[in-house]
Design a protein around this motif. Sequence first.
Motif, mmCIF file in Angstrom:
data_model
loop_
_atom_site.group_PDB
_atom_site.id
_atom_site.type_symbol
_atom_site.label_atom_id
_atom_site.label_comp_id
_atom_site.label_asym_id
_atom_site.label_seq_id
_atom_site.Cartn_x
_atom_site.Cartn_y
_atom_site.Cartn_z
ATOM 1 N N ARG A 57 -34.417 -80.614 12.453
ATOM 2 C CA ARG A 57 -32.848 -80.183 13.805
ATOM 3 C C ARG A 57 -33.114 -81.737 14.484
ATOM 4 N NH1 ARG A 57 -35.326 -82.833 18.068
ATOM 5 N NH2 ARG A 57 -36.485 -81.723 18.873
ATOM 6 N N ALA A 95 -31.200 -83.474 17.230
ATOM 7 C CA ALA A 95 -31.067 -83.372 18.679
ATOM 8 C C ALA A 95 -30.286 -84.351 19.239
ATOM 9 C CB ALA A 95 -31.616 -82.873 19.480
ATOM 10 N N PRO A 96 -29.433 -84.937 19.303
ATOM 11 C CA PRO A 96 -28.954 -86.547 20.081
ATOM 12 C C PRO A 96 -28.280 -85.803 21.626
ATOM 13 C CG PRO A 96 -27.150 -85.922 18.292
ATOM 14 C CD PRO A 96 -28.537 -85.026 18.112
ATOM 15 N N SER A 97 -28.480 -86.162 22.189
ATOM 16 C CA SER A 97 -28.035 -86.907 23.839
ATOM 17 C C SER A 97 -26.742 -87.249 23.485
ATOM 18 C CB SER A 97 -28.612 -87.070 25.120
ATOM 19 O OG SER A 97 -29.793 -86.770 24.891
ATOM 20 N N GLU A 104 -27.150 -82.536 22.515
ATOM 21 C CA GLU A 104 -28.322 -82.123 24.153
ATOM 22 C C GLU A 104 -27.738 -82.823 25.400
ATOM 23 O OE1 GLU A 104 -32.550 -83.040 24.114
ATOM 24 O OE2 GLU A 104 -32.683 -81.478 22.608
ATOM 25 N N TYR A 153 -35.466 -81.789 30.574
ATOM 26 C CA TYR A 153 -34.872 -82.213 29.058
ATOM 27 C C TYR A 153 -36.237 -81.457 28.365
ATOM 28 C CZ TYR A 153 -37.248 -84.564 25.134
ATOM 29 O OH TYR A 153 -37.927 -84.159 23.775
ATOM 30 N N VAL A 157 -35.417 -78.335 25.712
ATOM 31 C CA VAL A 157 -36.205 -78.622 23.985
ATOM 32 C C VAL A 157 -36.704 -77.194 23.785
ATOM 33 C CG1 VAL A 157 -37.899 -80.145 23.855
ATOM 34 C CG2 VAL A 157 -35.528 -80.793 22.929
ATOM 35 N N ARG A 189 -38.471 -86.645 15.020
ATOM 36 C CA ARG A 189 -37.807 -87.782 15.902
ATOM 37 C C ARG A 189 -38.695 -89.208 16.358
ATOM 38 N NH1 ARG A 189 -39.481 -83.585 21.082
ATOM 39 N NH2 ARG A 189 -41.885 -83.738 21.327
ATOM 40 N N LEU A 227 -40.901 -90.255 21.481
ATOM 41 C CA LEU A 227 -40.353 -88.663 22.414
ATOM 42 C C LEU A 227 -42.106 -88.594 22.323
ATOM 43 C CD1 LEU A 227 -37.293 -87.598 21.766
ATOM 44 C CD2 LEU A 227 -38.259 -88.294 23.734
HETATM 45 N N1 GLU Z 1 -32.021 -86.001 22.682
HETATM 46 C C1 GLU Z 1 -32.883 -86.035 22.786
HETATM 47 C C2 GLU Z 1 -33.221 -88.088 22.015
HETATM 48 O O1 GLU Z 1 -31.928 -87.979 22.318
HETATM 49 C C3 GLU Z 1 -33.974 -86.265 21.473
HETATM 50 C C4 GLU Z 1 -34.777 -85.100 21.656
HETATM 51 C C5 GLU Z 1 -35.935 -84.610 20.799
HETATM 52 O O2 GLU Z 1 -35.543 -84.824 19.942
HETATM 53 O O3 GLU Z 1 -36.424 -84.114 21.315
HETATM 54 O O4 GLU Z 1 -33.243 -88.725 23.276
#
Ligand code: GLU
Length: 296
Positions: free
Chosen positions: A6, A8-10, A42, A170, A174, A188, A192
């Motif tokens: 996946r 998962a952008p914010s 996200e 978060y 997540v 990612r 992170l």
């Molecule tokens: N939403 C997070 C971001 O944009 C990424 C979360 C993830 O990949 O676990 O930095």
Amino acid sequence: MSYIGRFAPSPSGPLHFGSLVAALGSYFQARSNKGRWLVRMEDLDPPREMPGAAQLILNTLEAYHLYWDGDVLYQSQRHEAYQEKVDEWLLTEKAYFCQCSRKQIKALGGFYLGTCRHKKLTCEKECAVRLRVDKPITHFDDKIRGRIEIPPTLAAEDFIIKRRDGLFAYNLAVVLDDIEQGITEVVRGSDLIEPTGRQIGLYQLLNTTPVDYLHLPLAIDEFGHKLSKQNHAEAIDLQHPKPTLIQAMRFLGFVIPKEIQEAKLDEILAWGCSNWSINELPLKIEITTPFSNGAL
Ligand code: GLU
């Protein structure tokens, strides 16, 4: 088990070069494993969001021909599922209310020392919910970086799953969403790495096998700052995606033949899927390049 990855952008701003790298890394890894590639928005933190950014991000992925499988999952639609877990863990004393302010924690050295752990507070207003960390996760394996150690004080900290302002944290969202979506591997940015131990702790609490982790190199600007929406990283070009796509693929370690550089987006991406190798990813440095739109 078949692969599900996946991105998962914010939606705190438009897609920038750093987030394109994360999108591409997760895309190539999923597609080269014959897997599904999902997109999750996200949108957990409205005060930090930019109106219209979620749609803009999706439009940008489409402009780069990065087509996802299935429907986009929006975290803003998942509050009930998050609250259910928070309530369950409060009830079973795996989590507790905490009234400490950031200032108080800072005064005690910056790490939360479990001040409210045994207070059995009820919450009138403005309480965070923290998880009791009884079995700290002190290390984990990253697919390309190998064993990563987590500093003991960080690992042992009872961390927040619901914030004082009522927003869900978060880490909680997540993990619950990666489980809900059947994700098998998370690819990612290496920014992170730090919260990964906490996320693995949540998997343990949920009696679920954690996903595999692969943390990509991080794009930084010429001043050494992470490219992020907070640092006002430039939005990537929607009209002429090819130069930026090629630049992001080079960043991920590809050496792209001339005829592929001149090919259509779909052909470039298909070539990328067949030539993707995580062993080519640059790890040591997070490459410094003055990124700018269309300057290739
Ligand atoms: N939403 C997070 C971001 O944009 C990424 C979360 C993830 O990949 O676990 O930095």
